[in-house]
Each structure stands twice: as C-alpha cells, then as structure tokens.
Design a protein around this motif. Sequence first.
Motif, PDB file in Angstrom:
ATOM      1  N   ASP A 124      77.481  61.186  68.843  1.00 45.98           N
ATOM      2  CA  ASP A 124      76.746  62.419  68.574  1.00 45.98           C
ATOM      3  C   ASP A 124      77.392  63.332  67.541  1.00 45.98           C
ATOM      4  OD1 ASP A 124      74.795  61.750  70.373  1.00 45.98           O
ATOM      5  OD2 ASP A 124      75.820  62.705  72.067  1.00 45.98           O
ATOM      6  N   SER A 125      78.693  63.211  67.311  1.00 45.57           N
ATOM      7  CA  SER A 125      79.368  64.198  66.476  1.00 45.57           C
ATOM      8  C   SER A 125      79.132  63.941  64.993  1.00 45.57           C
ATOM      9  CB  SER A 125      80.869  64.201  66.757  1.00 45.57           C
ATOM     10  OG  SER A 125      81.478  63.045  66.239  1.00 45.57           O
ATOM     11  N   GLU A 126      79.148  65.045  64.214  1.00 43.12           N
ATOM     12  CA  GLU A 126      78.985  64.943  62.768  1.00 43.12           C
ATOM     13  C   GLU A 126      80.156  64.205  62.141  1.00 43.12           C
ATOM     14  OE1 GLU A 126      76.281  66.413  60.768  1.00 43.12           O
ATOM     15  OE2 GLU A 126      75.497  66.113  62.780  1.00 43.12           O
ATOM     16  N   ASP A 162      72.999  66.903  49.144  1.00 44.75           N
ATOM     17  CA  ASP A 162      72.465  66.659  50.478  1.00 44.75           C
ATOM     18  C   ASP A 162      72.897  67.815  51.363  1.00 44.75           C
ATOM     19  OD1 ASP A 162      72.153  65.754  53.172  1.00 44.75           O
ATOM     20  OD2 ASP A 162      72.118  63.691  52.466  1.00 44.75           O
ATOM     21  N   THR A 163      71.939  68.528  51.932  1.00 43.79           N
ATOM     22  CA  THR A 163      72.262  69.730  52.701  1.00 43.79           C
ATOM     23  C   THR A 163      72.410  69.465  54.188  1.00 43.79           C
ATOM     24  OG1 THR A 163      69.913  70.265  52.953  1.00 43.79           O
ATOM     25  CG2 THR A 163      71.060  71.203  51.049  1.00 43.79           C
ATOM     26  N   ARG A 164      72.378  68.194  54.621  1.00 39.98           N
ATOM     27  CA  ARG A 164      72.483  67.875  56.037  1.00 39.98           C
ATOM     28  C   ARG A 164      73.627  66.924  56.364  1.00 39.98           C
ATOM     29  NH1 ARG A 164      67.470  69.306  58.348  1.00 39.98           N
ATOM     30  NH2 ARG A 164      66.893  71.206  57.253  1.00 39.98           N
ATOM     31  N   ASN A 165      73.911  65.971  55.488  1.00 39.77           N
ATOM     32  CA  ASN A 165      74.890  64.927  55.787  1.00 39.77           C
ATOM     33  C   ASN A 165      76.203  65.177  55.057  1.00 39.77           C
ATOM     34  OD1 ASN A 165      73.032  63.201  57.356  1.00 39.77           O
ATOM     35  ND2 ASN A 165      71.981  63.001  55.389  1.00 39.77           N
ATOM     36  N   ILE A 166      77.303  65.160  55.814  1.00 40.69           N
ATOM     37  CA  ILE A 166      78.619  65.428  55.236  1.00 40.69           C
ATOM     38  C   ILE A 166      78.971  64.392  54.180  1.00 40.69           C
ATOM     39  CG2 ILE A 166      81.103  65.506  55.750  1.00 40.69           C
ATOM     40  CD1 ILE A 166      80.366  66.691  58.467  1.00 40.69           C
ATOM     41  N   ASN A 167      78.653  63.127  54.455  1.00 41.32           N
ATOM     42  CA  ASN A 167      79.012  62.068  53.513  1.00 41.32           C
ATOM     43  C   ASN A 167      77.787  61.273  53.069  1.00 41.32           C
ATOM     44  OD1 ASN A 167      80.138  60.050  52.008  1.00 41.32           O
ATOM     45  ND2 ASN A 167      81.266  59.087  53.659  1.00 41.32           N
ATOM     46  N   PRO A 168      77.104  61.737  51.994  1.00 37.31           N
ATOM     47  CA  PRO A 168      75.977  60.973  51.468  1.00 37.31           C
ATOM     48  C   PRO A 168      76.404  59.963  50.405  1.00 37.31           C
ATOM     49  CG  PRO A 168      76.086  63.065  50.340  1.00 37.31           C
ATOM     50  CD  PRO A 168      77.239  63.042  51.335  1.00 37.31           C
ATOM     51  N   TYR A 169      77.704  59.912  50.065  1.00 32.47           N
ATOM     52  CA  TYR A 169      78.171  59.140  48.927  1.00 32.47           C
ATOM     53  C   TYR A 169      78.421  57.668  49.251  1.00 32.47           C
ATOM     54  CZ  TYR A 169      79.093  64.002  47.914  1.00 32.47           C
ATOM     55  OH  TYR A 169      78.967  65.363  47.783  1.00 32.47           O
ATOM     56  N   ARG A 170      78.899  57.384  50.475  1.00 30.73           N
ATOM     57  CA  ARG A 170      79.163  56.014  50.934  1.00 30.73           C
ATOM     58  C   ARG A 170      80.109  55.277  49.987  1.00 30.73           C
ATOM     59  NH1 ARG A 170      77.487  58.304  55.295  1.00 30.73           N
ATOM     60  NH2 ARG A 170      75.287  58.821  55.255  1.00 30.73           N
ATOM     61  N   VAL A 171      81.180  55.939  49.631  1.00 30.43           N
ATOM     62  CA  VAL A 171      82.210  55.350  48.766  1.00 30.43           C
ATOM     63  C   VAL A 171      83.421  54.994  49.614  1.00 30.43           C
ATOM     64  CG1 VAL A 171      83.803  55.804  46.857  1.00 30.43           C
ATOM     65  CG2 VAL A 171      81.439  56.635  46.742  1.00 30.43           C
ATOM     66  N   ASP A 172      83.923  53.761  49.477  1.00 24.06           N
ATOM     67  CA  ASP A 172      85.113  53.320  50.207  1.00 24.06           C
ATOM     68  C   ASP A 172      86.351  53.688  49.396  1.00 24.06           C
ATOM     69  OD1 ASP A 172      86.111  50.169  51.754  1.00 24.06           O
ATOM     70  OD2 ASP A 172      87.176  52.035  51.493  1.00 24.06           O
ATOM     71  N   GLY A 173      87.090  54.697  49.856  1.00 23.39           N
ATOM     72  CA  GLY A 173      88.265  55.163  49.118  1.00 23.39           C
ATOM     73  C   GLY A 173      89.330  54.101  48.941  1.00 23.39           C
ATOM     74  N   ARG A 174      89.380  53.108  49.834  1.00 24.00           N
ATOM     75  CA  ARG A 174      90.390  52.056  49.720  1.00 24.00           C
ATOM     76  C   ARG A 174      90.151  51.155  48.519  1.00 24.00           C
ATOM     77  NH1 ARG A 174      89.719  49.404  55.461  1.00 24.00           N
ATOM     78  NH2 ARG A 174      87.564  49.647  54.732  1.00 24.00           N
ATOM     79  N   ARG A 175      88.949  51.227  47.939  1.00 18.33           N
ATOM     80  CA  ARG A 175      88.609  50.356  46.815  1.00 18.33           C
ATOM     81  C   ARG A 175      88.761  51.043  45.464  1.00 18.33           C
ATOM     82  NH1 ARG A 175      85.244  48.592  51.023  1.00 18.33           N
ATOM     83  NH2 ARG A 175      85.419  46.375  51.431  1.00 18.33           N
ATOM     84  N   ILE A 176      89.327  52.251  45.466  1.00 16.38           N
ATOM     85  CA  ILE A 176      89.605  52.927  44.200  1.00 16.38           C
ATOM     86  C   ILE A 176      90.705  52.161  43.467  1.00 16.38           C
ATOM     87  CG2 ILE A 176      90.512  55.041  43.149  1.00 16.38           C
ATOM     88  CD1 ILE A 176      89.192  56.602  45.415  1.00 16.38           C
ATOM     89  N   LYS A 177      90.445  51.731  42.250  1.00 14.53           N
ATOM     90  CA  LYS A 177      91.401  50.898  41.512  1.00 14.53           C
ATOM     91  C   LYS A 177      92.353  51.725  40.646  1.00 14.53           C
ATOM     92  CE  LYS A 177      88.344  46.859  41.322  1.00 14.53           C
ATOM     93  NZ  LYS A 177      87.628  45.900  40.438  1.00 14.53           N
ATOM     94  N   ASP A 178      91.856  52.781  40.070  1.00 15.68           N
ATOM     95  CA  ASP A 178      92.672  53.583  39.154  1.00 15.68           C
ATOM     96  C   ASP A 178      93.177  54.852  39.837  1.00 15.68           C
ATOM     97  OD1 ASP A 178      92.121  51.774  37.053  1.00 15.68           O
ATOM     98  OD2 ASP A 178      90.188  52.768  36.714  1.00 15.68           O
ATOM     99  N   THR A 179      94.170  55.464  39.228  1.00 17.06           N
ATOM    100  CA  THR A 179      94.648  56.769  39.683  1.00 17.06           C
ATOM    101  C   THR A 179      93.794  57.848  39.023  1.00 17.06           C
ATOM    102  OG1 THR A 179      96.916  55.984  39.978  1.00 17.06           O
ATOM    103  CG2 THR A 179      96.600  58.365  39.722  1.00 17.06           C
ATOM    104  N   LEU A 180      93.181  58.690  39.829  1.00 10.71           N
ATOM    105  CA  LEU A 180      92.325  59.751  39.315  1.00 10.71           C
ATOM    106  C   LEU A 180      93.071  61.077  39.392  1.00 10.71           C
ATOM    107  CD1 LEU A 180      89.075  58.703  41.231  1.00 10.71           C
ATOM    108  CD2 LEU A 180      89.773  58.031  38.930  1.00 10.71           C
ATOM    109  N   ASN A 181      93.163  61.760  38.289  1.00 14.09           N
ATOM    110  CA  ASN A 181      93.872  63.040  38.243  1.00 14.09           C
ATOM    111  C   ASN A 181      92.873  64.194  38.301  1.00 14.09           C
ATOM    112  OD1 ASN A 181      96.726  62.186  37.776  1.00 14.09           O
ATOM    113  ND2 ASN A 181      95.810  61.215  35.976  1.00 14.09           N
TER     114      ASN A 181
END
Length: 354
Positions: A61-63, A117-136
């Motif tokens: 049930d939790s967000e 998106d004004t209702r869902n905290i995470n509408p992006y569905r991006v897996d952070g573990r798959r980030i290949k480069d360092t983003l500054n």
Amino acid sequence: MLLLARPDEAQAQRRRTTQPRAKSGSSGKRKDFFKFKSPTIRYVRPDTTVLIKTEDLPDDDSEASKSIYFNPAKQLSIVSEDTTTLDEGEQQIVEVSDEVLIDSSWIKVAGYYAIWDTRNINPYRVDGRRIKDTLNLRLVEPEKQRFSKMPLTETPLTSDFGFRGYRWHYGVDLDLETGDSVKAVFDGVVRIVKWDGSGYGNYILVRHYNGVETLYGHLQKSLVTPGTFVKAGQLIGRGGSTGRSTGSHLHFEVRYEGNPIDPEQMYNFPDYKLRGDNFQITSALFNYYNKALRARAAAKRHAPTAARRTVTHRIRSGDTVSGIAQKYGVSQAQIRRLNSGLSTLRIGRTIRIK
C-alpha cells in the motif's frame, strides 16, 4: 579620445531609447532590466518512438514501495498517455522553458522535454545500476542565482538510509517539532503534493534544475501545490507526524531519475551544509538495490494474511479521534465502530484503526 560610458550607464541609455511611450491609462513603469521568470510548462505531443516496458507491482500500500524502479505501478507506454491535462495522475510529456528578461523582452534561455507526473514518485523506470558513465551534476550555480539551503533550521539525524526491520528506508529522518518550517533545498518546481496514509503521510516532491528530486514526508501541512516554482530556502510545508510515523520528524529523500540516493552522500547534516557544489552520479550509488529486494522478499514472507492484518494506535497526550483518523487515512466512524465505548481517549490505551 573616445570616451566609453560605464556598462550600467550604457544599459540605462539603451533602455531610455528603446522604451516605448506609455499608452493612455497605463502606469508607464519600466520592467526590471534582468530577472528570471518562473519556468513555463507547455503540453506537447509525446515522442511515439519511445516505449517503456516494466514489471508487475507486488501488493503493497505504501508510496515508497511503488516508487522503486523494479516495482512500477503499471505498464507505462508514453505513446498511449493522455497529455490534455496536467493533474489527471497519468504520465505526461511536457516542454519546460526557462526565460530571462533582457531589455524589456523575455528571451528563452533553456528548454527541455521531461516526463511530468503529479501522482507517481517514480515515473521514469530507470535502473540506476545500469548507468555506464559518471554523470556530473552542478548542484549550485551562482551565475544563475541558484543556491542550496538545508530543509530545516537544525538537522539532527535520527534514522539513516538503509534497513529498518524487514523494510528498506529510502531516506533519512531529521528530528523536528510539529509545526516547524520545512524548506525547499534547491530551486525547482513542485511535482507532487499528496497524502499516503500507509507511508509518507502528507508529502511533497520537488523537481530541481540540477537534475535531482527531493521528497519531504510526514508533514503536518503542505503549503504549495503541483506546478509551483520554488526557490532554495522557500517555505513549502510544516513538519508533523502523519502516515507511518511514531513521532514528529521529517523523512527526507534525494532521488535521481526515480532512484533513491543516500542523502548523507550529498549532505553533511551535523555540519549543516552540502558536501560539495557538485555531485557525481555513478552506478555504485545504487548497489544497495539487491539488499532492498531481499528485504522486501523477507517482509512478504513474514507479512500476515490480509484477513488477519490489523493496525493499532496507542493513545498519547493531545490525541483526538479526528487527528488519529487523519493520521491513518481512515474515517472517524470506522475508529468508533472498531472500538466500542470510545467516549474518551485514555492515555496509554491501544485502539484498533484497521
């Protein structure tokens, strides 16, 4: 010899020569020469080349449980989403524009497309573990008058990012008194203002220019609405103890494309400051995901069946039936129905909520 006017004099002369004559009935006031305008949001057609596929969401049930990339609330297709209204709770593709006033004209200085998106905290569905480069990320940009503030006047840390029983705690808890001021930590636009009775209580999520989003949970009251432009240090809510909370505190999260980041990686709370003006996003920040999944699996194994699940509350000084009902997101009639003879709230008594 050629004499050059000072920059401020030259600008003033240019303003005088280009300033149109005031129309009849107008005040004739000049606008400021240089200032930022609140970002505008324009609805646009979605990119039909993008299709996001996701997994099913386990029953919770939790967000917070719905906000992690590996537990999306539904299958999302940008192609099929409606973009006619901003607050229907569906995923939107919008164009966000920054404009600056230069010599009485608004000039577009930045524009970008984003999921809104004004209702869902995470509408992006991006897996952070798959980030290949360092983003500054540049957290602070003085040249654009974008700075950083702390969320509270004082930031005593009472709970860290990590395990909490069988649950994963996706932020940090900062101690406060009910009614204390809660402030935006960076410039940005309010994306979500919502009630989550099973978790965050009253909460606010703000999208910032620097690429991160921050979440403020268990608020007594929200003082902003979705789409509100806020500056760092601006009052956005009052602290409280709503939702899944055992006492007044602020639940504070930092996220990048929906992925929670340990706020202590970015903030030095005891010293009341950012750790640096820049922050690096790497896949290593999200190595905790596997542990979080195991915690969820363990919680599911130990969870009672729906038929036997109950929620109780121990009465404390100052509690009222209306306040308890608001805290847990239920009606006063339900509390009275589950607790016969509830004419007075005796301190120390445990009553049933659900």
